[in-house]
Structure formats: structure tokens, C-alpha cells
Design an enzyme around this catalytic site. Structure first.
Site, short mmCIF file in Angstrom:
data_model
loop_
_atom_site.label_atom_id
_atom_site.label_comp_id
_atom_site.label_asym_id
_atom_site.label_seq_id
_atom_site.Cartn_x
_atom_site.Cartn_y
_atom_site.Cartn_z
N LYS A 113 18.24 14.14 12.77
CA LYS A 113 19.19 14.20 11.71
C LYS A 113 19.18 13.45 10.44
CE LYS A 113 22.08 16.56 14.47
NZ LYS A 113 21.25 16.98 15.64
C1 PLP Z 1 20.77 17.72 16.42
C2 PLP Z 1 19.56 17.84 17.31
C3 PLP Z 1 18.88 18.94 17.87
C4 PLP Z 1 19.24 20.26 17.50
O1 PLP Z 1 19.07 20.81 16.44
P1 PLP Z 1 19.88 21.74 15.73
O2 PLP Z 1 19.21 21.84 14.15
O3 PLP Z 1 21.42 21.85 15.80
O4 PLP Z 1 19.33 23.21 16.21
C5 PLP Z 1 17.71 18.56 18.93
N1 PLP Z 1 17.35 17.43 19.05
C6 PLP Z 1 18.31 16.23 18.42
C7 PLP Z 1 17.52 14.93 18.88
C8 PLP Z 1 19.07 16.61 17.83
O5 PLP Z 1 19.82 15.33 17.46
#
Ligand code: PLP
Length: 499
Positions: A113
């Protein structure tokens, strides 16, 4: 470059307006109105650039209302200055002859993120100036863990903004809770909610839809905004690392420029993998985007059958950041694959809202399967994969990355396609240390240990260092102690902003 709504009922806007608004007024998502194409020579040129330069190069195509100096400044503030523990920002680690891992977790919160939430605040403050906005922006976030901390790190001390994060007091891990309640910054507030994530999210949504309250805030020079993953400003920086990974592989002689490769992406809200699809539309040689789900396999079913149905049981899994039944960004894919047929998209999204499901036409399913493949991994398979990859390749992965690795194995066994593939790694193994320790350490060592003791055990056993952001967490000062009832979110926002 201008942006239109997937649902076709909103005015066309600039990038700055799309970023400021987040969601289009008709409830749709903003998508680019024009196609961008990078030639093979341009991709070759990326090879000799740093991550920051690559980012500036890609972003300028989408943020045409930002000048070069502004883009460079956004990029430097987000990814420079030691904020990422790796100089490469998003390094590619070679595991075997035809397999690499793209590590997206070297940012301050140890999860992917950060790639978007470090730069979104930079885009947002400049977008406010560009659109003549004079109010102070208040970011409200309801979080089940990862997003809250990443948003706090991104917005801390960004001028012209305040951020308030609500988290379920008993619904996050101890590491996640401490990451948030120890957050420093003059403009940050973190509030525990006595309830679950849905209670926190509903409370925040109510605040957003309360027009009387919005008017009161406007009078006091505040404007509410959100940092969630449907904002175009979160999607666009994610396109960069697909190009960057490819450039690294070409540079290192692992693939020839022009050679198609696959990416496997652990998927929840469909933001990360959608950025990969945009990269492909822009000419990056991608064969398949492999969508990896956990037991909440709503996307696997959709990609296989064309029916999206959230009418199913919700599972709490050991890859919690993918425990999602509504993948909002899928709407953008449907828009792109139908050639922006807004009426169809609106109809499907209405069906999803009213009946919990929709089915797309057979032709579209064909298009989807040309670009995507999908399967899912169970909790048990996830742990086995962590153990196997550690044993065979001496590489430690978190649970989300392991879901991707497990699905890659299924893809290769099913299709026989053994071409070069990059597994997109979305979190540090230390961020989900409980499950990782369970996978690779002796049961006796794991039993009865706290999350912090496990961090040390894991580091000792693997000889991998504990990331800085997690290392001293239990010694940091707790700065946010407010806990409220689940019906008091509106009241809390009022108190924080208006006293
Ligand atoms: C948010 C997240 C995801 C999923 O990503 P998207 O863009 O929502 O598909 C996968 N792994 C981790 C560790 C995340 O924080």
C-alpha cells in the site's frame, strides 16, 4: 489527458479533479479517455533510469496538468529521502531461471500500500491548488489494518491536510494496532472503535453522506476526502512498478526486450493487478496476468465463468488483506474491455448492488480470459507454500505472496506455460509473522509466543533482519488512546475538527 466516469453520467475532468474527487459524481470510477503507448525503444530507455526517474517518466503521460518539476517533486517526496529501505524502491529478486519476485514492501509500513499511499498525498495537495480548493482536506479512513497505517505514514505532516483513522479496536493484529497508535504527526488522529471493521466502515460512510454535517464542515473551511483504492491517484503509481520490473529484467539479461512475461498478483480489490493490465495496454510485453485469490475466491469464479457473485460465505483467512467480496476496481477493467460502454457497466453495477451478482456476455468472458487466468489457495496450501519456498529456494515470503506462488504452480501445471514469470510480493514476511512462523518454525518454538517474540525468533532462525518499521514498535510511545462506541464515529469527527 482527461478522465471520464465508467458510468458515463459525469463531466470529463482533468487528472487533478479526478484525484481530488476520488469517485465520480455518478458513482462510477474515473478512467483515462485516451490511450497511451510506449514504444519498445522507450522501454529500452527505462533500463538505465532509477526507480524515481522511471516513475516520473510514466506518470507524466497521465498527469498532463502537472508540470515536470511538480511530478519530479512528488516522486522525490514519496520514494526518495530514505523512506524506502531499498534504494531500488521496488527490487526484483531472481529465484530460478524463469521466476522472479517483485518486492513491493520496502516502504515505511512494510506492505505494498505504501507504493501508492506515499505519493497520493503529494498528488492531492497539488491537485487542490490546481482546482482552486482553499479548504483544508480531511481524510477519513476506516481500516482493517494495512491501509490505515499506510495512509497515516503518507499524510503525516502533509500541509493542508488532516487524517483521521478508525480501526476495530479488537479486530487488528497487535503489530498493526501498535503501528497505528504510535503514529507521529501534527495532523493525525487514530481512534479505536468498539466493533468490527464493517461497523467502522459504515460509521465513516455515514459521515461522508451526511450533507448537513458536510455543510457545517465547509463553513469551517474543511472538506472531507478519502484515500481508498478507487482513487485514480492510487492506481496510477502502481503502473510504474510493472514497467520498472520489466526494465530490470531486460537490464540484467533475464529477458530480451519485447519478450512476453507473466505476472502473478495476490488480489483483493483488483487495484494492483489492474495497474498491470494498464501497463499491458500501454505496450508492456505481458502475456498473462494471473489473478491469485484466497478462499474468498469471487474473482476466480468470475474470471472462469463470467458471473460475479458476492452471495457467498465470507472467510477470515491467513492472507487477511485479500479478504474482500467486492473488488471495486474490476469496474474499470470491464469499462476498458468493453470499449467504455457506460450503459452496460452501470447495469452490471446496479445488479451487483441490488442482487449481489451479475453476469457479463460470453464475448467479454473470452476477452477477459485472453489476458487473465485465475485460481485460489487455501490457508493450508498457503502455509505449505511458505515452507516449501523457504526449504527449496531459501526465500521467505508472507502469506499473500505465498498465495500468488501457489496459484502460479497451479497455472503452470494446468497450462504447461513455463515462460518467465514475476510473482508480485505485497508484504514483508515479518508483517504477517504469526502465520510465517507457524509455517517454518517448530511448533514448540511458536507456542505461546507474543507477536514480538516471534519476530525475533523468525529473524534469528532465517537470518533475515526485522524491518525497521516493525523492530522497535513495542518500545514506541503510544500517542493515540481514544476508543469510542461504534455509533460515535460522527461525534468523534466533529469533536476532533470543531472542538
Ligand atoms: C491490499 C493488499 C493486497 C490486495 O491488493 P488489491 O490492490 O486490493 O488487489 C494484497 N496483499 C497485501 C499485503 C495488501 O495489503
Amino acid at each position: 489527458m482527461r478522465y471520464e466516469s465508467t458510468r458515463g453520467q459525469s463531466p470529463i475532468v482533468t487528472a487533478a479533479e479526478a484525484i481530488k474527487k476520488g469517485i465520480a459524481p455518478d458513482g462510477g470510477l474515473f478512467i483515462p479517455t485516451e490511450k497511451i503507448y510506449l514504444s519498445s525503444a522507450e522501454i529500452e530507455n527505462l533500463c538505465s533510469l532509477s526507480y524515481l526517474e522511471r516513475a516520473a517518466y510514466i506518470l507524466k503521460y497521465f498527469l498532463t496538468d502537472f508540470n515536470e518539476a511538480e511530478i519530479t517533486d512528488c516522486v522525490a517526496k514519496a520514494y526518495g529521502g530514505g523512506k524506502f529501505s531499498s534504494l531500488e524502491v521496488a527490487p526484483v529478486k531472481q529465484l530460478t531461471r524463469n521466476l522472479a519476485v517483485l518486492e513491493l514492501w520496502h516502504g515505511p509500513t512494510c506492505a505494498f500500500k505504501d507504493m501508492a499511499l506515499q505519493i497520493l498525498p503529494q498528488f492531492l495537495v497539488r491537485s487542490l491548488t490546481k482546482t482552486g480548493e482553499t479548504s483544508e482536506i480531511v481524510i477519513l479512513v476506516a481500516t482493517s489494518g494495512d491501509t490505515g497505517k499506510a495512509a497515516l505514514e503518507g499524510f503525516a505532516d502533509v500541509p493542508g491536510t488532516k487524517i483521521i483513522v478508525f480501526f476495530p479496536e479488537k479486530g487488528v493484529s497487535e503489530v498493526q494496532r501498535l503501528q497505528m497508535v504510535t503514529q507521529v504527526g501534527k495532523n493525525v488522529q487514530v481512534v479505536g472503535v468498539q466493533g468490527n471493521f464493517d461497523d467502522a466502515q459504515s460509521g465513516v460512510k455515514e459521515v461522508f453522506s451526511d450533507e448537513v454535517f458536510s455543510a457545517l464542515l465547509a463553513k469551517n473551511n474543511f472538506q472531507l476526502s478519502s484515500a481508498n483504492s478507487i482513487n485514480w491517484g492510487r492506481l496510477v503509481p502502481q503502473i510504474v512498478y510493472y514497467f520498472s520490473a520489466y526494465a530490470d529484467l531486460v537490464k540484467d539479461g533475464r529477458v530480451k526486450n519485447g519478450q512476453s512475461i507473466n505476472f502473478v498478483v495476490p488480489t483483493g480489490n483488483f487495484g494492483n493487478i489492474l495497474a498491470g493490465y494498464y501497463a499491458k495496454l500501454m505496450g508492456l510485453p505481458i502475456n498473462r496476468l494471473i489473478c491469485a485469490s484466497n478462499a474468498n475466491n469471487v474473482l476466480t469464479d468470475f474470471i472462469k465463468t463470467g458471473t460475479y457473485s458476492r452471495n457467498r460465505e465470507f472467510y477470515k483467512t491467513n492472507s487477511p488483506s485479500m479478504d474482500i467480496l467486492i473488488s471495486s476496481n474490476l469496474e474499470r477493467l470491464l469499462a476498458e474491455l468493453t470499449g467504455h460502454q457506460a450503459e452496460k457497466i452501470s447495469q452490471w453495477m446496479t445488479e451487483l448492488k441490488n442482487n449481489g451478482s451479475y453476469t457479463v456476455d460470453a464475448e467479454l468472458v473470452g476477452f477477459i480470459q485472453e489476458h487473465f487466468w485465475s485460481d485460489f489457495a487455501t490457508n493450508e496450501e498457503t502455509l505449505q507454500t511458505i515452507q516449501k519456498v523457504w526449504g527449496d529456494l531459501n526465500y521467505l515470503m508472507d502469506t499473500h505472496t505465498a498465495v500468488a506462488m501457489n496459484v502460479l504452480e497451479k497455472y503452470r501445471n494446468t497450462t504447461g506455460d513455463n515462460s518467465y514469470t514475476v510473482v508480485v510480493s505485497t508484504a514483508s514476511p515479518f508483517k504477517f509473522n504469526g502465520s510465517v512462523a507457524q509455517a517454518i518454525l517448530d511448533e514448540k518454538i511458536v507456542a505461546e509466543k507474543s507477536e514480538f517474540e516471534l519476530l525475533k525468533e523468525l529473524s534469528f532462525y532465517t537470518n533475515w533482519p526485522i524491518p525497521e518499521g516493525l523492530r522497535d514498535l513495542n518500545h514506541l510511545k503510544v500517542l493515540h488512546q481514544r476508543v469510542i462506541g461504534k455509533d460515535e464515529i460522527g461525534k468523534a469527527v466533529k469533536e476532533i475538527l470543531l472542538g
